[in-house]
Scaffold this active site. Structure first.
Site, PDB file in Angstrom:
ATOM      1  N   SER A   1       0.864  -1.183   0.000  1.00  0.00           N
ATOM      2  CA  SER A   1       0.000   0.000   0.000  1.00  0.00           C
ATOM      3  C   SER A   1       0.896   1.226   0.000  1.00  0.00           C
ATOM      4  O   SER A   1       1.743   1.373  -0.887  1.00  0.00           O
ATOM      5  CB  SER A   1      -0.955  -0.037   1.209  1.00  0.00           C
ATOM      6  OG  SER A   1      -1.824   1.078   1.176  1.00  0.00           O
TER       7      SER A   1
ATOM      8  N   HIS B   1      -2.353  -0.962  -3.518  1.00  0.00           N
ATOM      9  CA  HIS B   1      -3.437   0.003  -3.413  1.00  0.00           C
ATOM     10  C   HIS B   1      -3.164   1.169  -4.365  1.00  0.00           C
ATOM     11  O   HIS B   1      -2.093   1.782  -4.313  1.00  0.00           O
ATOM     12  CB  HIS B   1      -3.559   0.531  -1.985  1.00  0.00           C
ATOM     13  CG  HIS B   1      -3.935  -0.526  -0.989  1.00  0.00           C
ATOM     14  ND1 HIS B   1      -4.057  -0.266   0.355  1.00  0.00           N
ATOM     15  CD2 HIS B   1      -4.226  -1.850  -1.131  1.00  0.00           C
ATOM     16  CE1 HIS B   1      -4.398  -1.383   0.990  1.00  0.00           C
ATOM     17  NE2 HIS B   1      -4.497  -2.345   0.109  1.00  0.00           N
TER      18      HIS B   1
ATOM     19  N   ASP C   1      -4.467  -4.519   5.721  1.00  0.00           N
ATOM     20  CA  ASP C   1      -4.788  -5.382   4.590  1.00  0.00           C
ATOM     21  C   ASP C   1      -3.697  -6.429   4.415  1.00  0.00           C
ATOM     22  O   ASP C   1      -2.507  -6.143   4.548  1.00  0.00           O
ATOM     23  CB  ASP C   1      -4.913  -4.530   3.322  1.00  0.00           C
ATOM     24  CG  ASP C   1      -5.418  -5.321   2.128  1.00  0.00           C
ATOM     25  OD1 ASP C   1      -6.172  -6.290   2.339  1.00  0.00           O
ATOM     26  OD2 ASP C   1      -5.062  -4.972   0.990  1.00  0.00           O
TER      27      ASP C   1
END
Length: 198
Positions: free
Chosen positions: A20, A47, A140
């Site tokens: 991310s 992401h 995540d």
């Protein structure tokens, strides 16, 4: 650092990478260190912002000798190619091994997210999978790490102390399922040993 990686003779059929915040830099470092020919496909959930065209393929192509592309719905992944989840789509693996894209709801506030990729790939590849969690600011990937380990796969996590953002790798480490926790610069070497045993 914890390290309990499998014997290099054990076969892997796919590498998964999740990242991310700070991830494009982290992915560039990792992919630059992978030796060619890479004998497996590499599937990436990074992401990405959905409101603008992504430059991730162009950026990663500069650093990697592997082919890098945005994943397409229904394609069969090929060895030596890096498939990046496109903005605003989860990347998943179907039972027949084909890739699929989904605009299902956000997970951990993200789409694409790591968990759908890890969980779907674990069901298909079972123990023949290596999953890596890199820098990121949320949790995540933790659920996906548990799925990979439940199916006998291998998990490598970037040492949170070396991560630009420690949230994702710390959450992965806290599952207790990581086989190795390594500085970013050491992850590619570990993958090379597992994928290309001498």
């Amino acid at each position: 650092m914890t390290t309990r990686l499998p014997d290099p003779g054990e076969r892997a059929d796919v590498v998964l990478i999740a990242a991310s915040a700070g991830g494009i830099r982290g992915l560039g470092t990792l992919l630059a260190g992978l030796r060619a020919p890479c004998p497996v496909p590499v599937l990436v959930a990074q992401h990405l912002r959905r409101e603008r065209e992504t430059q991730i393929v162009r950026i990663l192509t500069r650093t990697s000798t592997l082919r890098v592309k945005l994943a397409a719905d229904g394609e069969s992944p090929e060895a030596g190619t890096v498939y990046v989840a496109p903005p605003d789509h989860h990347l998943c693996v179907e039972k027949d091994g084909e890739l699929s894209l989904s605009n299902a709801g956000r997970i951990n506030h993200a789409r694409p997210a790591a968990d759908p990729l890890f969980e779907s790939a674990a069901r298909v590849y079972g123990p023949r999978i290596i999953a890596c969690v890199l820098t990121g600011a949320d949790g995540d990937g933790a659920r996906g790490v548990e799925a990979v380990k439940a199916h006998g796969g291998t998990v490598i996590v970037q040492d949170p102390a070396s991560a630009e953002f420690y949230g994702m790798p710390e959450a992965a480490v806290n599952t207790g399922k990581a086989d190795a926790v390594l500085p970013l610069e050491d992850i590619a070497a570990a993958l090379n040993r597992l994928l290309l045993p001498r």
